[in-house]
Write a protein that holds these residues in place. Structure first.
Motif, mmCIF file in Angstrom:
data_model
loop_
_atom_site.group_PDB
_atom_site.id
_atom_site.type_symbol
_atom_site.label_atom_id
_atom_site.label_comp_id
_atom_site.label_asym_id
_atom_site.label_seq_id
_atom_site.Cartn_x
_atom_site.Cartn_y
_atom_site.Cartn_z
ATOM 1 N N UNK A 7 -16.937 -16.954 -0.822
ATOM 2 C CA UNK A 7 -17.158 -15.623 -0.291
ATOM 3 C C UNK A 7 -15.798 -14.943 -0.115
ATOM 4 N N UNK A 8 -15.655 -13.759 -0.691
ATOM 5 C CA UNK A 8 -14.438 -12.971 -0.548
ATOM 6 C C UNK A 8 -14.728 -11.815 0.404
ATOM 7 N N UNK A 9 -13.960 -11.717 1.467
ATOM 8 C CA UNK A 9 -14.154 -10.661 2.468
ATOM 9 C C UNK A 9 -13.174 -9.527 2.180
ATOM 10 N N UNK A 10 -13.706 -8.321 2.091
ATOM 11 C CA UNK A 10 -12.881 -7.135 1.840
ATOM 12 C C UNK A 10 -12.263 -6.679 3.160
ATOM 13 N N UNK A 11 -11.135 -7.296 3.502
ATOM 14 C CA UNK A 11 -10.501 -7.040 4.789
ATOM 15 C C UNK A 11 -9.135 -6.366 4.671
ATOM 16 N N UNK A 12 -8.770 -5.916 3.483
ATOM 17 C CA UNK A 12 -7.467 -5.251 3.273
ATOM 18 C C UNK A 12 -7.690 -3.848 2.740
ATOM 19 N N UNK A 13 -7.116 -2.842 3.392
ATOM 20 C CA UNK A 13 -7.251 -1.479 2.855
ATOM 21 C C UNK A 13 -6.298 -1.269 1.690
ATOM 22 N N UNK A 14 -6.693 -0.405 0.775
ATOM 23 C CA UNK A 14 -5.796 -0.004 -0.298
ATOM 24 C C UNK A 14 -4.820 1.005 0.305
ATOM 25 N N UNK A 15 -3.531 0.762 0.138
ATOM 26 C CA UNK A 15 -2.505 1.585 0.795
ATOM 27 C C UNK A 15 -2.579 3.050 0.371
ATOM 28 N N UNK A 16 -2.758 3.312 -0.918
ATOM 29 C CA UNK A 16 -2.812 4.699 -1.402
ATOM 30 C C UNK A 16 -4.013 5.413 -0.807
ATOM 31 N N UNK A 17 -5.155 4.742 -0.815
ATOM 32 C CA UNK A 17 -6.356 5.356 -0.255
ATOM 33 C C UNK A 17 -6.204 5.618 1.244
ATOM 34 N N UNK A 18 -5.581 4.700 1.956
ATOM 35 C CA UNK A 18 -5.405 4.871 3.400
ATOM 36 C C UNK A 18 -4.541 6.093 3.700
ATOM 37 N N UNK A 52 -10.356 -4.390 -0.153
ATOM 38 C CA UNK A 52 -10.366 -5.515 -1.081
ATOM 39 C C UNK A 52 -9.965 -6.800 -0.363
ATOM 40 N N UNK A 53 -10.250 -7.962 -0.986
ATOM 41 C CA UNK A 53 -9.822 -9.226 -0.372
ATOM 42 C C UNK A 53 -8.315 -9.416 -0.500
ATOM 43 N N UNK A 54 -7.787 -10.346 0.262
ATOM 44 C CA UNK A 54 -6.348 -10.616 0.244
ATOM 45 C C UNK A 54 -5.903 -11.190 -1.097
ATOM 46 N N UNK A 55 -6.794 -11.871 -1.788
ATOM 47 C CA UNK A 55 -6.454 -12.500 -3.061
ATOM 48 C C UNK A 55 -6.828 -11.585 -4.221
ATOM 49 N N UNK A 56 -5.900 -11.363 -5.142
ATOM 50 C CA UNK A 56 -6.212 -10.548 -6.322
ATOM 51 C C UNK A 56 -6.533 -11.433 -7.529
ATOM 52 N N UNK A 57 -6.366 -12.743 -7.382
ATOM 53 C CA UNK A 57 -6.691 -13.690 -8.455
ATOM 54 C C UNK A 57 -7.376 -14.890 -7.815
#
Length: 166
Positions: free
Chosen positions: A72-83, A139-144
């Motif tokens: 399970x990947x938790x989307x706990x990181x905001x995208x900096x540009x969007x923020x 997005x989750x902390x892991x990109x891979x």
């Protein structure tokens, strides 16, 4: 001027959405993915997080000869540009709404007049867009993501059946 900057910012957001690459182990017979996934290769997928809300999850599971594994990947990181863009739009919208309120309340104007009406309409729209932009794209902390040690030695499935759940 402001509308041109808004269009440019929203176009940049469309190109710069966060993504996660998923590597499926070679022994997987069946894969279930929830979310917006695009297949990049026989065992590689890309999850697009453009519309993911904060703290939502992406569930990955696969079935192979060795059993079933899930992640399970938790989307706990905001995208900096969007923020930043979301906060800027919401702030500018709040300033316009405050200006409309001041014109009606302190200056004795009417909301039916052109200036306060369009300030309120534009400010409310910008604030709403800013909030939507700010709460999506998480997005989750892991990109891979790659399953380590998931397959027994020499165990590879001949084909891969994929189910995507949206």
């Amino acid at each position: 001027m402001v509308s041109g900057a808004l269009v440019a910012a929203l176009a940049a957001l469309g190109c710069a959405s966060p993504k996660t690459i998923i590597e499926i182990p070679p022994c997987a017979d069946h894969v279930d993915i929830t979310g917006q996934a695009q297949r990049l290769g026989p065992r590689r997928f890309e999850l697009d997080h453009s519309l993911d809300l904060m703290l939502t999850t992406t569930e990955l599971s696969f079935k192979g000869r060795g059993g079933e594994e899930a992640m399970e990947l938790v989307n706990d990181r905001p995208d900096a540009v969007r923020a930043v863009v979301g906060a800027g739009l919401a702030g500018l919208g709040a300033v316009l709404l405050g200006g409309a309120w001041w014109e009606v309340d302190a200056a004795g104007g009417s909301l039916g007049e052109a200036r306060p009406f369009y300030q309120a309409l534009g400010g409310g729209t910008m604030a709403a867009i800013g909030v939507v932009v700010g709460i999506t794209g998480w997005h989750p902390a892991r990109s891979y993501v790659q399953w380590e040690g998931a397959c027994p030695a020499g165990d590879a499935a001949p084909s891969l059946e994929v189910e995507e759940h949206r």
